[in-house]
Design an enzyme around this catalytic site. Structure first.
Site, PDB file in Angstrom:
ATOM      1  N   ILE A  10       1.146  -1.190   0.014  1.00 13.13           N
ATOM      2  CA  ILE A  10       0.021   0.135   0.031  1.00 13.13           C
ATOM      3  C   ILE A  10       0.786   1.307  -0.063  1.00 13.13           C
ATOM      4  O   ILE A  10       1.868   1.417   0.797  1.00 13.13           O
ATOM      5  CB  ILE A  10      -0.841  -0.103   1.153  1.00 13.13           C
ATOM      6  CG1 ILE A  10      -1.655  -1.303   1.191  1.00 13.13           C
ATOM      7  CG2 ILE A  10      -1.948   1.224   1.072  1.00 13.13           C
ATOM      8  CD1 ILE A  10      -2.438  -1.426   2.798  1.00 13.13           C
ATOM      9  N   GLY A  12       1.518   5.553   0.427  1.00 10.15           N
ATOM     10  CA  GLY A  12       1.008   6.723   0.853  1.00 10.15           C
ATOM     11  C   GLY A  12       0.380   6.316   2.150  1.00 10.15           C
ATOM     12  O   GLY A  12      -1.043   6.639   2.473  1.00 10.15           O
ATOM     13  N   SER A  14       0.997   7.236   5.385  1.00  8.82           N
ATOM     14  CA  SER A  14       1.540   8.033   6.616  1.00  8.82           C
ATOM     15  C   SER A  14       0.310   8.720   7.459  1.00  8.82           C
ATOM     16  O   SER A  14       0.268   8.994   8.574  1.00  8.82           O
ATOM     17  CB  SER A  14       2.406   9.295   6.224  1.00  8.82           C
ATOM     18  OG  SER A  14       1.849  10.040   5.340  1.00  8.82           O
ATOM     19  N   SER A  15      -0.950   8.671   6.720  1.00 10.53           N
ATOM     20  CA  SER A  15      -2.100   9.445   7.371  1.00 10.53           C
ATOM     21  C   SER A  15      -3.319   9.091   6.555  1.00 10.53           C
ATOM     22  O   SER A  15      -3.223   8.403   5.300  1.00 10.53           O
ATOM     23  CB  SER A  15      -1.871  10.936   7.337  1.00 10.53           C
ATOM     24  OG  SER A  15      -2.000  11.401   5.996  1.00 10.53           O
ATOM     25  N   GLY A  16      -4.414   9.475   6.855  1.00  8.91           N
ATOM     26  CA  GLY A  16      -5.865   9.352   6.248  1.00  8.91           C
ATOM     27  C   GLY A  16      -6.214   7.932   5.905  1.00  8.91           C
ATOM     28  O   GLY A  16      -6.174   7.215   6.588  1.00  8.91           O
ATOM     29  N   ILE A  17      -6.454   7.777   4.303  1.00  8.05           N
ATOM     30  CA  ILE A  17      -7.079   6.457   3.848  1.00  8.05           C
ATOM     31  C   ILE A  17      -6.010   5.466   3.872  1.00  8.05           C
ATOM     32  O   ILE A  17      -6.150   4.488   4.266  1.00  8.05           O
ATOM     33  CB  ILE A  17      -7.719   6.680   2.490  1.00  8.05           C
ATOM     34  CG1 ILE A  17      -8.989   7.677   2.455  1.00  8.05           C
ATOM     35  CG2 ILE A  17      -7.958   5.390   1.716  1.00  8.05           C
ATOM     36  CD1 ILE A  17      -9.498   8.046   1.230  1.00  8.05           C
ATOM     37  N   TYR A 155      -5.149  18.553 -10.369  1.00  4.36           N
ATOM     38  CA  TYR A 155      -5.340  17.494  -9.507  1.00  4.36           C
ATOM     39  C   TYR A 155      -6.564  16.504 -10.305  1.00  4.36           C
ATOM     40  O   TYR A 155      -6.414  15.269 -10.353  1.00  4.36           O
ATOM     41  CB  TYR A 155      -6.065  17.925  -8.150  1.00  4.36           C
ATOM     42  CG  TYR A 155      -6.151  16.514  -7.136  1.00  4.36           C
ATOM     43  CD1 TYR A 155      -5.718  16.015  -6.338  1.00  4.36           C
ATOM     44  CD2 TYR A 155      -7.727  16.489  -6.839  1.00  4.36           C
ATOM     45  CE1 TYR A 155      -5.881  14.908  -5.718  1.00  4.36           C
ATOM     46  CE2 TYR A 155      -8.061  15.224  -6.265  1.00  4.36           C
ATOM     47  CZ  TYR A 155      -7.226  14.595  -5.554  1.00  4.36           C
ATOM     48  OH  TYR A 155      -7.686  13.569  -4.998  1.00  4.36           O
TER      49      TYR A 155
END
Length: 282
Positions: A10, A12, A14-17, A155
């Site tokens: 996985i 990314g 470090s935080s969030g989803i 984005y």
């Protein structure tokens, strides 16, 4: 084969989803390789893993999705250590709020590097191993990958690109036993907005002819994120994409996201979407 025999990488986390997906995947029994760019951001992840008591199923590794050699090295090391790879979750991403006259082309390229080419780097490195395991590619995009949103041109362009790439890749990958899924969150209460690095007052002051529209958009965005779903709820949909024997190509993480995406997919001439998003700037 049990879930505990399966290995997922996985990006990314470090935080969030991403963080919540790493924890939830481990709870579901997956051997979870949670990756992030640098060690300075891993404490929140390690704390969440300890609280969930899944330390035996989670390992934290360095991987920068914008660096192909970093991605290839991480994937190769995971396969060497575990002997297999069953899934990747492309979650790493970066927010960006600006309009074309208020940013440089290099700014846009940087957004594409993380949000689009980073997905390609990890998917490309993983595919040979996923063919061997009959695995899957799960890419966390956004409702912004279906509906273009004001002041999110770069984005949304990157997320649209991921959606189109994965939709086109899905039938090709399926011929070799690899399933492709995209997961589309709406607003999620996480550090994602803060990570976009936007000085709201400064951005409005520097927006020139777009100042009023930007102020209205930011006010609307603040309200949307205040009422957002939790990252845990969004992560549950991502893990469902890993565990469902036959997930669809496209999944949304909430009823709000489903309604938003549905408006676009039923909007043949674009008038419904433009009518909706133009109202955000009034």
């Amino acid at each position: 084969m049990t879930a505990g025999d399966k290995v997922v990488i996985i990006s990314g986390t470090s935080s969030g989803i991403g963080l919540e997906t790493a924890v939830a995947a481990a709870r579901a029994g997956w051997r979870t390789v949670a990756t992030l760019r640098g060690s300075s951001r891993e404490e929140a992840l390690r704390t969440a893993v300890r609280r969930a008591q899944v330390e035996d199923l989670v390992e934290v590794r360095r991987m920068d999705v914008t660096d192909p050699s970093s991605v290839e090295r991480c994937v190769a090391e995971v396969v060497a250590d575990h002997g297999r790879l069953d899934a990747v979750v492309n979650n790493a991403g970066a927010g960006h709020v600006a309009t074309l006259e208020q940013e440089t082309v290099d700014d846009v390229r940087a957004v594409m590097e993380v949000n689009f080419f980073g997905v390609l780097h990890l998917t490309r490195a993983a595919l040979p191993h996923l063919r061997e395991s009959g695995g899957r590619v799960v890419s966390v995009t956004s409702v912004g990958g279906v509906v273009g949103q004001p002041f999110n041109e770069a984005y949304c362009a990157a997320k649209f690109a991921v959606e189109g790439f994965m939709e086109a890749l899905a039938p090709v990958a399926a011929t070799t036993g690899v399933r492709v899924v995209v997961v589309e969150p709406g607003a999620v209460a996480s550090d994602f907005v803060d990570n976009a690095g936007l000085d709201r007052d400064g951005a409005v002051a520097a927006a020139g002819p777009y100042a009023s529209a930007l102020a209205s958009y930011l006010e609307r965005a603040s309200s949307a994120f205040a009422a957002a779903q939790t990252p845990q709820d969004a992560a549950a949909t991502v893990v469902g994409a890993l565990t469902d024997p036959a997930p669809p190509l496209r999944l949304q993480t909430s009823d709000q996201a489903r309604a938003f995406v549905g408006a676009k997919l039923a909007d043949l001439d674009g008038s419904r979407v433009l009518g909706m998003t133009s109202g955000w700037l009034a």
